[in-house]
Design a protein around this motif. Structure first.
Motif, PDB file in Angstrom:
ATOM      1  N   PRO A   1       0.830  -1.205   0.000  1.00 45.26           N
ATOM      2  CA  PRO A   1       0.000   0.000   0.000  1.00 45.26           C
ATOM      3  C   PRO A   1       0.869   1.263   0.000  1.00 45.26           C
ATOM      4  O   PRO A   1       2.002   1.248   0.492  1.00 45.26           O
ATOM      5  CB  PRO A   1      -0.795  -0.115   1.305  1.00 45.26           C
TER       6      PRO A   1
ATOM      7  N   ASP B   1      -3.838   7.542   1.027  1.00 46.66           N
ATOM      8  CA  ASP B   1      -3.889   6.134   0.659  1.00 46.66           C
ATOM      9  C   ASP B   1      -4.548   5.958  -0.707  1.00 46.66           C
ATOM     10  O   ASP B   1      -5.155   6.872  -1.244  1.00 46.66           O
ATOM     11  CB  ASP B   1      -4.682   5.360   1.719  1.00 46.66           C
TER      12      ASP B   1
ATOM     13  N   THR C   1       1.275   3.386  10.830  1.00 42.58           N
ATOM     14  CA  THR C   1       0.933   2.421   9.790  1.00 42.58           C
ATOM     15  C   THR C   1       1.960   1.293   9.796  1.00 42.58           C
ATOM     16  O   THR C   1       2.926   1.320  10.559  1.00 42.58           O
ATOM     17  CB  THR C   1       0.894   3.099   8.397  1.00 42.58           C
TER      18      THR C   1
END
Length: 249
Positions: free
Chosen positions: A40, A96, A198
């Protein structure tokens, strides 16, 4: 990640370290490579900092071994940049999916334009010297550069160079000496923010870091002259293709 993916990241790291010494902008290869391998956006963005830290540790050590070090000024500039990097990283962890791809692609295109036109290398001030001037303004501007470095990292050297070169009037050797120290420190801050907010792909980051350190070492020891134009053309084509892929596919 599989063994071949880690090997690919290590090779990308070698290319990144080499390109950073040759022309700058090596993260244009490593971050998209991680995204294409399935990481990601924020994870790739944070993981890339491991490689940047490893590369700059090698660079700082190399400058010091050659007699170039001014840790007092480097430390205060790094502290200013770290304030900005903390804020930038806090924004970066929230970016994101499709938005990260768009920001990444537009950043890549912008950096390519700077590199292709030569505007990533500011003209030297008429009285460049080992002594810095405009210290207050230089530190204030470094906060802004740190914000971009914490946010996405790519192209941050093109922001730090004019500050150190044009605003503060330092000669080019000391510009690079300070630049790698500043990037080392604020990258640690940014990595801490990403790690807290994250996921970080530590194994991938280690493979990338090993490649970056080796590429930086090879680049520092090599004199690239006739091969530079060809390498740059291939680099531009590859990054342009990545940007198109991120924007439209």
């Amino acid at each position: 990640m599989t063994a071949w993916e880690l090997a690919l990241l290590a090779l990308a790291g070698v290319a990144c370290g080499w390109i950073n010494v040759l022309a700058g902008g090596g993260s244009l290869l490593t971050v998209p490579t991680m995204v294409f391998l399935g990481l990601p956006g924020p994870v790739a963005n944070g993981t890339n900092r491991i490689a940047i830290i490893a590369q700059n540790i090698v660079a700082v050590g190399s400058f010091r071994a050659q007699g170039f070090a001014d840790f007092r000024l480097s430390a205060t500039l790094a502290a200013a940049a770290s304030v900005g990097a903390f804020a930038g990283a806090m924004v970066g962890v929230r970016l994101d999916g499709a938005w990260f791809d768009r920001v990444l692609a537009l950043t890549m295109i912008g950096v390519l334009i700077l590199m292709a036109t030569g505007r990533d290398r500011p003209a030297p001030p008429p009285d460049a010297s080992p002594q810095a001037r405009n210290l207050v303004l230089g530190h204030v501007l470094m906060v802004g550069a740190g914000f971009w470095g914490g946010f996405i990292q790519i192209g941050v050297g093109f922001l730090m160079m004019p500050i150190l070169y044009r605003t503060m009037g330092l000669d080019l050797v000391r510009v690079n000496m300070h630049k790698v120290f500043i990037a080392l420190v604020f990258s640690v801050v940014a990595l801490a923010v990403f790690a807290a907010r994250t996921e970080i792909a530590w194994t991938a980051g280690a493979a990338l870091a090993a490649g970056n350190a080796l590429g930086g070492l090879l680049g520092a020891r090599a004199t690239v002259r006739e091969g530079a134009p060809l390498i740059k053309k291939v680099f531009y084509a590859a990054v342009a293709a990545m940007a198109v892929k991120l924007l439209f596919f």
